[in-house]
Write a protein that holds these residues in place. Structure first.
Motif, PDB file in Angstrom:
ATOM      1  N   UNK A  16      33.341  17.072 -39.027  1.00 14.16           N
ATOM      2  CA  UNK A  16      33.011  16.281 -40.216  1.00 14.16           C
ATOM      3  C   UNK A  16      31.801  15.401 -39.933  1.00 14.16           C
ATOM      4  N   UNK A  17      31.798  14.790 -38.754  1.00 10.70           N
ATOM      5  CA  UNK A  17      30.664  13.930 -38.386  1.00 10.70           C
ATOM      6  C   UNK A  17      29.369  14.739 -38.335  1.00 10.70           C
ATOM      7  N   UNK A  18      29.418  15.922 -37.754  1.00 11.26           N
ATOM      8  CA  UNK A  18      28.231  16.781 -37.668  1.00 11.26           C
ATOM      9  C   UNK A  18      27.762  17.197 -39.061  1.00 11.26           C
ATOM     10  N   UNK A  19      28.721  17.526 -39.939  1.00  8.91           N
ATOM     11  CA  UNK A  19      28.362  17.912 -41.319  1.00  8.91           C
ATOM     12  C   UNK A  19      27.725  16.741 -42.063  1.00  8.91           C
ATOM     13  N   UNK A  20      28.248  15.531 -41.858  1.00  5.06           N
ATOM     14  CA  UNK A  20      27.682  14.349 -42.511  1.00  5.06           C
ATOM     15  C   UNK A  20      26.268  14.053 -42.004  1.00  5.06           C
ATOM     16  N   UNK A  21      26.050  14.234 -40.727  1.00  2.74           N
ATOM     17  CA  UNK A  21      24.712  14.022 -40.164  1.00  2.74           C
ATOM     18  C   UNK A  21      23.733  15.043 -40.738  1.00  2.74           C
TER      19      UNK A  21
END
Length: 121
Positions: A16-21
């Protein structure tokens, strides 16, 4: 009351963090491109279009003067040679309408450039 999230896997949070970045980067690029396009339109309005309509006003002012000159010459001819000056009068009206149109377009161009500038800010 707020309830805590039930996290089963830490790897999901990293995904999720990677997708948000990635989304943040894409959004930043899209906003940057939009700002560049808006600036390009602003320059086009302020410079190219303003100069174009100023030149058109000069050209059309000369056409009005020429049409009025032709009307005056036609009026000076004897009545037997030229009984009416209808065509010359129509030419003056058309030339004045074209000049008025160019003046209005210059005003609109300046107004739109100003509005765009405010919207960009």
């Amino acid at each position: 009351m707020a309830q805590g999230a039930k996290v089963i896997s830490l790897s999901v949070l990293t995904d999720v963090k990677a997708a948000l970045i990635e989304f943040s980067d894409q959004a930043r690029r899209a906003l940057s491109e939009t700002m560049t396009d808006a600036q390009r339109v602003k320059v086009w309005l302020e410079h190219e279009q303003t100069v174009h309509w100023q030149q058109e006003i000069r050209k059309r002012t000369a056409k009005v003067a020429e049409a009025k000159s032709q009307l005056y010459r036609a009026q000076m001819q004897s009545r037997e040679e030229r009984p009416s000056c209808v065509l010359e009068r129509k030419a003056v009206v058309r030339a004045e309408a074209a000049l008025q149109e160019a003046s209005e377009k210059l005003q609109k161009t300046k107004r739109w450039a100003s509005l765009l500038d405010r919207e960009i800010m």
